[in-house]
Scaffold this motif. Structure first.
Motif, PDB file in Angstrom:
ATOM      1  N   SER A 190      30.949  46.738  44.458  1.00 15.71           N
ATOM      2  CA  SER A 190      30.257  48.015  44.604  1.00 15.71           C
ATOM      3  C   SER A 190      29.543  48.055  45.951  1.00 15.71           C
ATOM      4  O   SER A 190      29.391  47.041  46.617  1.00 15.71           O
ATOM      5  N   ASN A 191      29.136  49.252  46.328  1.00 20.35           N
ATOM      6  CA  ASN A 191      28.425  49.479  47.589  1.00 20.35           C
ATOM      7  C   ASN A 191      29.232  49.035  48.812  1.00 20.35           C
ATOM      8  O   ASN A 191      28.683  48.524  49.779  1.00 20.35           O
ATOM      9  N   GLU A 192      30.543  49.254  48.775  1.00 23.12           N
ATOM     10  CA  GLU A 192      31.417  48.877  49.885  1.00 23.12           C
ATOM     11  C   GLU A 192      32.104  50.103  50.478  1.00 23.12           C
ATOM     12  O   GLU A 192      33.186  50.019  51.025  1.00 23.12           O
ATOM     13  N   GLY A 193      31.476  51.244  50.361  1.00 27.22           N
ATOM     14  CA  GLY A 193      32.067  52.504  50.800  1.00 27.22           C
ATOM     15  C   GLY A 193      32.673  53.248  49.625  1.00 27.22           C
ATOM     16  O   GLY A 193      32.591  54.459  49.528  1.00 27.22           O
ATOM     17  N   LEU A 194      33.268  52.505  48.731  1.00 25.49           N
ATOM     18  CA  LEU A 194      33.843  53.014  47.490  1.00 25.49           C
ATOM     19  C   LEU A 194      33.776  51.866  46.492  1.00 25.49           C
ATOM     20  O   LEU A 194      34.116  50.738  46.826  1.00 25.49           O
ATOM     21  N   ASP A 195      33.304  52.118  45.297  1.00 24.97           N
ATOM     22  CA  ASP A 195      33.260  51.083  44.276  1.00 24.97           C
ATOM     23  C   ASP A 195      34.660  50.861  43.719  1.00 24.97           C
ATOM     24  O   ASP A 195      35.503  51.757  43.758  1.00 24.97           O
ATOM     25  N   GLY A 196      34.882  49.667  43.177  1.00 27.43           N
ATOM     26  CA  GLY A 196      36.188  49.402  42.603  1.00 27.43           C
ATOM     27  C   GLY A 196      36.269  48.041  41.972  1.00 27.43           C
ATOM     28  O   GLY A 196      35.269  47.355  41.766  1.00 27.43           O
ATOM     29  N   GLY A 197      37.506  47.658  41.689  1.00 25.46           N
ATOM     30  CA  GLY A 197      37.737  46.360  41.079  1.00 25.46           C
ATOM     31  C   GLY A 197      39.153  45.892  41.299  1.00 25.46           C
ATOM     32  O   GLY A 197      40.023  46.643  41.742  1.00 25.46           O
ATOM     33  N   PHE A 198      39.360  44.613  41.008  1.00 25.86           N
ATOM     34  CA  PHE A 198      40.684  44.003  41.061  1.00 25.86           C
ATOM     35  C   PHE A 198      41.059  43.563  39.656  1.00 25.86           C
ATOM     36  O   PHE A 198      40.264  42.921  38.973  1.00 25.86           O
ATOM     37  N   PHE A 199      42.276  43.903  39.241  1.00 27.92           N
ATOM     38  CA  PHE A 199      42.783  43.499  37.936  1.00 27.92           C
ATOM     39  C   PHE A 199      43.950  42.540  38.128  1.00 27.92           C
ATOM     40  O   PHE A 199      44.699  42.641  39.092  1.00 27.92           O
ATOM     41  N   LYS A 200      44.103  41.601  37.217  1.00 26.66           N
ATOM     42  CA  LYS A 200      45.174  40.621  37.300  1.00 26.66           C
ATOM     43  C   LYS A 200      46.515  41.327  37.131  1.00 26.66           C
ATOM     44  O   LYS A 200      46.728  42.057  36.173  1.00 26.66           O
ATOM     45  N   SER A 201      47.410  41.118  38.122  1.00 24.40           N
ATOM     46  CA  SER A 201      48.725  41.757  38.091  1.00 24.40           C
ATOM     47  C   SER A 201      49.670  41.025  39.028  1.00 24.40           C
ATOM     48  O   SER A 201      49.248  40.521  40.073  1.00 24.40           O
ATOM     49  N   LYS A 202      50.930  40.986  38.688  1.00 22.74           N
ATOM     50  CA  LYS A 202      51.955  40.409  39.568  1.00 22.74           C
ATOM     51  C   LYS A 202      52.417  41.421  40.608  1.00 22.74           C
ATOM     52  O   LYS A 202      53.097  41.077  41.553  1.00 22.74           O
ATOM     53  N   ARG A 203      52.048  42.667  40.455  1.00 22.79           N
ATOM     54  CA  ARG A 203      52.471  43.724  41.381  1.00 22.79           C
ATOM     55  C   ARG A 203      51.590  43.738  42.623  1.00 22.79           C
ATOM     56  O   ARG A 203      50.460  43.260  42.602  1.00 22.79           O
ATOM     57  N   VAL A 204      52.115  44.324  43.703  1.00 21.51           N
ATOM     58  CA  VAL A 204      51.343  44.477  44.929  1.00 21.51           C
ATOM     59  C   VAL A 204      51.442  45.925  45.387  1.00 21.51           C
ATOM     60  O   VAL A 204      52.380  46.636  45.039  1.00 21.51           O
ATOM     61  N   MET A 205      50.471  46.347  46.168  1.00 19.62           N
ATOM     62  CA  MET A 205      50.508  47.703  46.701  1.00 19.62           C
ATOM     63  C   MET A 205      50.927  47.660  48.165  1.00 19.62           C
ATOM     64  O   MET A 205      50.456  46.821  48.931  1.00 19.62           O
TER      65      MET A 205
END
Length: 127
Positions: free
Chosen positions: A43-58
Protein backbone atom coordinates in the motif's frame (compact mmCIF):
# COMPACT_ATOMS: atom_id res chain seq x y z
CA UNK A 1 -11.84 8.19 2.23
CA UNK A 2 -11.62 5.90 -0.79
CA UNK A 3 -12.73 7.76 -3.96
CA UNK A 4 -15.96 6.43 -5.45
CA UNK A 5 -15.63 4.53 -8.77
CA UNK A 6 -11.88 5.15 -9.18
CA UNK A 7 -9.16 2.57 -9.67
CA UNK A 8 -8.24 1.49 -6.16
CA UNK A 9 -6.30 -1.77 -6.21
CA UNK A 10 -4.37 -4.02 -8.57
CA UNK A 11 -3.59 -7.72 -8.18
CA UNK A 12 -0.54 -9.20 -9.89
CA UNK A 13 0.62 -12.79 -10.41
CA UNK A 14 3.77 -14.09 -8.70
CA UNK A 15 5.38 -17.49 -9.11
CA UNK A 16 7.40 -16.90 -5.92
CA UNK A 17 5.90 -14.56 -3.32
CA UNK A 18 9.09 -14.29 -1.22
CA UNK A 19 11.37 -13.33 -4.13
CA UNK A 20 8.74 -10.85 -5.26
CA UNK A 21 8.78 -9.14 -1.87
CA UNK A 22 12.59 -9.02 -1.81
CA UNK A 23 12.78 -7.57 -5.35
CA UNK A 24 10.20 -4.81 -4.85
CA UNK A 25 11.63 -3.94 -1.43
CA UNK A 26 15.19 -3.64 -2.81
CA UNK A 27 14.22 -1.63 -5.89
CA UNK A 28 11.28 0.50 -4.75
CA UNK A 29 11.45 0.19 -0.93
CA UNK A 30 8.02 -1.41 -0.69
CA UNK A 31 6.78 -3.15 2.43
CA UNK A 32 4.25 -5.97 2.48
CA UNK A 33 1.56 -7.54 4.61
CA UNK A 34 1.13 -11.30 4.13
CA UNK A 35 -2.27 -12.97 4.03
CA UNK A 36 -1.27 -16.61 4.18
CA UNK A 37 1.48 -18.10 2.04
CA UNK A 38 -0.20 -17.39 -1.32
CA UNK A 39 -0.92 -13.64 -1.06
CA UNK A 40 0.88 -10.48 -0.03
CA UNK A 41 -0.28 -6.88 -0.26
CA UNK A 42 1.39 -3.48 -0.61
CA UNK A 43 0.00 0.00 0.00
CA UNK A 44 0.94 3.66 -0.34
CA UNK A 45 2.96 2.99 -3.51
CA UNK A 46 0.91 5.16 -5.86
CA UNK A 47 -1.70 2.43 -6.12
CA UNK A 48 -2.46 -0.24 -3.53
CA UNK A 49 -2.34 -3.86 -4.55
CA UNK A 50 -1.13 -7.35 -3.97
CA UNK A 51 0.60 -10.36 -5.44
CA UNK A 52 -1.14 -13.74 -5.64
CA UNK A 53 0.56 -17.09 -6.19
CA UNK A 54 0.28 -18.03 -9.87
CA UNK A 55 2.29 -19.75 -12.60
CA UNK A 56 1.09 -17.13 -15.09
CA UNK A 57 2.94 -13.93 -15.96
CA UNK A 58 1.76 -10.60 -17.30
CA UNK A 59 3.22 -9.15 -20.48
CA UNK A 60 2.02 -6.82 -23.19
CA UNK A 61 2.50 -9.50 -25.85
CA UNK A 62 -0.05 -11.62 -23.95
CA UNK A 63 -2.48 -8.71 -23.81
CA UNK A 64 -1.87 -7.73 -20.19
CA UNK A 65 -2.14 -4.18 -18.95
CA UNK A 66 1.25 -2.56 -18.41
CA UNK A 67 2.09 -1.13 -14.98
CA UNK A 68 4.36 1.91 -15.50
CA UNK A 69 6.54 3.48 -12.81
CA UNK A 70 7.87 7.04 -12.89
CA UNK A 71 11.54 7.81 -12.18
CA UNK A 72 13.52 11.04 -11.95
CA UNK A 73 16.55 9.05 -13.22
CA UNK A 74 15.96 6.14 -15.58
CA UNK A 75 19.58 5.02 -15.45
CA UNK A 76 19.65 4.85 -11.63
CA UNK A 77 16.34 2.97 -11.48
CA UNK A 78 17.51 0.58 -14.20
CA UNK A 79 20.71 -0.15 -12.25
CA UNK A 80 18.66 -0.92 -9.10
CA UNK A 81 16.39 -3.27 -11.06
CA UNK A 82 19.33 -5.16 -12.55
CA UNK A 83 21.13 -5.37 -9.17
CA UNK A 84 17.98 -6.86 -7.60
CA UNK A 85 17.66 -9.58 -10.26
CA UNK A 86 15.28 -7.94 -12.74
CA UNK A 87 15.83 -8.20 -16.49
CA UNK A 88 15.77 -5.33 -18.95
CA UNK A 89 13.55 -6.52 -21.79
CA UNK A 90 13.46 -3.26 -23.76
CA UNK A 91 16.33 -0.80 -23.47
CA UNK A 92 15.77 2.91 -22.83
CA UNK A 93 14.11 4.55 -25.81
CA UNK A 94 12.58 7.94 -26.58
CA UNK A 95 8.91 8.61 -27.21
CA UNK A 96 7.12 11.95 -27.73
CA UNK A 97 6.61 12.49 -23.95
CA UNK A 98 10.07 11.44 -22.74
CA UNK A 99 12.02 8.20 -22.36
CA UNK A 100 11.31 4.77 -20.92
CA UNK A 101 12.40 1.15 -20.67
CA UNK A 102 10.67 -2.17 -19.94
CA UNK A 103 11.80 -4.77 -17.41
CA UNK A 104 10.64 -8.04 -15.96
CA UNK A 105 10.68 -8.89 -12.28
CA UNK A 106 12.05 -12.25 -11.07
CA UNK A 107 8.64 -13.81 -11.86
CA UNK A 108 8.78 -12.72 -15.50
CA UNK A 109 6.08 -10.02 -15.16
CA UNK A 110 6.61 -7.06 -17.49
CA UNK A 111 6.68 -3.48 -16.17
CA UNK A 112 7.94 -0.16 -17.57
CA UNK A 113 9.66 2.88 -16.10
CA UNK A 114 9.44 6.32 -17.67
CA UNK A 115 10.84 9.78 -17.21
CA UNK A 116 9.95 12.73 -19.28
CA UNK A 117 9.02 16.10 -20.42
CA UNK A 118 5.80 16.11 -18.42
CA UNK A 119 7.79 16.50 -15.21
CA UNK A 120 9.73 19.42 -16.70
CA UNK A 121 6.48 21.00 -17.87
CA UNK A 122 4.90 20.65 -14.41
CA UNK A 123 8.02 22.16 -12.79
CA UNK A 124 7.78 25.22 -15.07
CA UNK A 125 4.08 25.69 -14.23
CA UNK A 126 4.78 25.54 -10.49
CA UNK A 127 7.92 27.66 -10.71
Amino acid sequence: MIPHEKINYVELPAKDIESTKVFFNEVFNWSFVDYGSDYTSFSNEGLDGGFFKSKRVMSQKNGSALIVFYSKSLEKTQAKIEAAGGNIIQAIYSFPGGRRFHFSDPNGNEFAVWSGLLSLHNARIKG
